[in-house]
Design a protein around this motif. Structure first.
Motif, short mmCIF file in Angstrom:
data_model
loop_
_atom_site.label_atom_id
_atom_site.label_comp_id
_atom_site.label_asym_id
_atom_site.label_seq_id
_atom_site.Cartn_x
_atom_site.Cartn_y
_atom_site.Cartn_z
N ASP A 167 39.00 21.74 36.38
CA ASP A 167 38.72 21.24 35.36
C ASP A 167 39.32 19.72 34.94
N GLU A 168 39.50 19.34 33.88
CA GLU A 168 39.84 18.19 33.66
C GLU A 168 41.10 17.75 34.53
N ASP A 169 41.73 18.41 34.82
CA ASP A 169 43.20 18.42 35.27
C ASP A 169 42.94 18.34 37.02
N GLY A 170 41.87 18.62 37.27
CA GLY A 170 41.92 18.67 38.73
C GLY A 170 41.17 20.03 39.58
N VAL A 171 41.50 20.25 40.79
CA VAL A 171 41.09 21.23 41.37
C VAL A 171 42.29 22.00 41.88
N ARG A 172 42.34 23.33 41.48
CA ARG A 172 43.58 24.31 42.03
C ARG A 172 42.85 25.40 42.82
N GLU A 173 43.65 25.67 44.06
CA GLU A 173 42.98 26.92 44.73
C GLU A 173 44.08 28.07 44.62
N TRP A 174 43.65 29.19 44.72
CA TRP A 174 44.54 30.65 44.48
C TRP A 174 43.79 31.55 45.23
N SER A 175 44.62 32.47 46.00
CA SER A 175 44.13 33.70 46.40
C SER A 175 45.11 34.64 46.60
N THR A 176 44.92 36.06 46.83
CA THR A 176 45.64 36.89 46.98
C THR A 176 45.11 38.10 47.87
N LEU A 177 45.63 38.86 48.57
CA LEU A 177 45.24 39.99 49.12
C LEU A 177 45.58 41.03 48.14
N VAL A 178 44.91 42.07 47.93
CA VAL A 178 44.85 43.35 47.10
C VAL A 178 45.01 44.86 47.83
N ARG A 179 45.74 45.48 47.50
CA ARG A 179 46.03 46.80 48.18
C ARG A 179 44.96 47.77 47.37
N PRO A 180 43.82 48.30 48.48
CA PRO A 180 42.89 49.16 47.52
C PRO A 180 43.43 50.56 47.80
N ALA A 181 42.41 51.56 47.07
CA ALA A 181 42.93 53.04 47.17
C ALA A 181 42.54 53.74 48.30
#
Length: 468
Positions: free
Chosen positions: A38-52
């Motif tokens: 966005d106008e503020d720049g680039v940000r990265e995010w991720s997370t593992l998720v526990r499936p069923a």
């Protein structure tokens, strides 16, 4: 890119997920990766998720994510609010976006959230910008555009590749060109990436039948495997509804992802569409149609009299009878077992004698077992007259009586400019002029079909009947 950010003030979200390979309607997400721009720049995010469920070996080999890695990871419901905030109001950009968006929408619903972003598929964008290339998978984009691979088949790594692809195309094309392509893609109904939009460009919003085909297969019509046949009074709206990003079932999502080719047949109205659907399903046997299948064991109960005038029931098959011409048939059953079970239920509900119905063997003149249980009025041993028992049997069968054909010969049912030609509850075809009508009347009658019968019994009460 600034023009696109102005069009999407919330910004862009390049998204990728990894899953167990399971359906969207179950907790199958194992990782979420998002690159926010966005106008503020680039940000990265991720997370593992526990499936069923456990992660299959082939998924583990592909992604490198195993059960131990997700054992202490949060459930999606625990991170739903954070993921929602990172996506809400942004243009959702993913490769084969129907998959990622479909899984996330389903996961949000289970968490009690509803998100409806505008969705852009980079497969379709690549196809639009590079029409000379046949393949637009992510590996092909990596090779074609020299994208730098950091962590292939991991959520954040693949999301980063999409961000790189976005920058590459802005270096190559004027911003206005990309903006126009994006506006056109997100303004159109979502279509599977492998389906040519030109195939549905001419779809009318009028009655008819549509046919979905999958990958090319030997022996299939035009080389394509029949997947599904449906009907609608508004063809275009119904076909596009199959490709809505928000699917109500895994079956609907699976079907939409398999479609490679679409055909349709316009009809004069709803009855014509129903008849064509029933005919084509039996002819083509598409893999996703569970009803309207051919049934060669179709049978019915015939109420007849023997040489001394006593009533008796006999089970007869559709192939052996002219159903429409008879007035002594009761019920349609897929096989002998279903017919016998229905007759037993009638005997129980109406206190009829099972031996006299041919359901049980019993010494003549003796009291049957059901009489001892007070479930028989005694026709087996003379406590009830044969005539009284026969009349109660006729009354019990009344609701199952097969509709009698009331005309001496074939008739036509007028629907718009078309005439559906039927004879003895058999559909001979649909005529649009005198020549086609003559051909249908000269042709032989098809075999009796239960689904066609059900359609026609209702149709004769709704459409104008013309004697032919």
């Amino acid at each position: 890119m600034n023009a696109l950010l102005r069009a999407h003030p919330g910004g862009l979200a390049f998204v990728d997920i990894e899953t167990t390979g399971g359906p969207a309607q179950h907790d199958s997400i194992t990782e979420v990766g998002i690159v926010q721009v966005d106008e503020d720049g680039v940000r990265e995010w991720s997370t593992l998720v526990r499936p069923a469920s456990r992660i299959p070996d082939y998924i583990r080999r592909l992604t490198g994510i195993d059960d131990d890695m997700v054992a202490s990871a949060p459930r999606f419901s625990e991170i739903a609010d954070e993921v929602f905030d990172r996506l809400d109001g942004r243009l959702f950009i993913a490769h084969n976006a129907r998959f990622d968006h479909g899984h996330l929408r389903a996961a949000f619903r289970r968490a009690g959230l509803d998100i409806r972003p505008q969705v852009l598929c980079t497969v379709k964008l690549s196809r639009r910008l590079f029409p000379d290339h046949r393949r637009h998978g992510l590996d092909h984009l990596i090779e074609r555009h020299g994208l730098m691979v950091a962590d292939r088949h991991r959520a954040l790594g693949d999301a980063q590749l999409l961000w790189q692809f976005w920058q590459k195309i802005h270096d190559r094309f004027p911003a206005g060109h990309i903006e126009a392509a994006v506006r056109e893609l997100i303004g159109h109904p979502s279509l599977p990436p492998h389906l040519d939009p030109e195939q549905i460009a001419g779809l009318p919003d009028s009655p008819g039948v549509y046919l979905f085909y999958g990958e090319r297969a030997a022996g299939a019509a035009d080389g394509h495997l029949p997947l599904y046949i449906g009907k609608s009074t508004r063809l275009r709206s119904r076909v596009l509804s199959h490709f809505a990003a928000d699917h109500s079932s895994d079956r609907e999502l699976s079907l939409s992802q398999q479609v490679r080719h679409v055909e349709w047949i316009a009809t004069a109205g709803e009855i014509g569409a129903l008849l064509e659907e029933a005919r084509l399903v039996k002819q083509l046997q598409p893999t996703h149609n569970r009803q309207l299948r051919r049934n060669r064991e179709l049978c019915t109960w015939r109420l007849a009299t023997d040489i001394v005038g006593d009533w008796r029931l006999e089970l007869v098959h559709a192939a052996d009878l002219d159903f429409g011409r008879r007035d002594d048939l009761y019920g349609f059953f897929r096989n002998r077992r279903e017919a016998t079970n229905r007759l037993r239920a009638l005997a129980r509900d109406h206190a009829l004698c099972p031996p006299l119905l041919g359901l049980d063997r019993h010494p003549q003149g003796a009291r049957c077992f059901d009489f001892q249980l007070k479930r028989c009025h005694g026709a087996c041993h003379g406590s009830e007259s044969p005539q009284a028992h026969a009349q109660r049997l006729i009354d019990a069968l009344h609701a199952l009586k097969v509709e009698h054909w009331a005309w001496p010969g074939p008739i036509g049912l007028r629907e718009g400019e078309a005439t559906h030609v039927i004879d003895g509850w058999r559909w001979l075809g649909t005529a649009t002029d005198e020549a086609s009508l003559a051909r249908l009347l000269e042709a032989g009658r098809p075999a009796f079909d239960l689904d066609i019968y059900k359609i026609l019994v209702k149709a004769v009460k709704r459409l104008s009947v013309v004697k032919l």
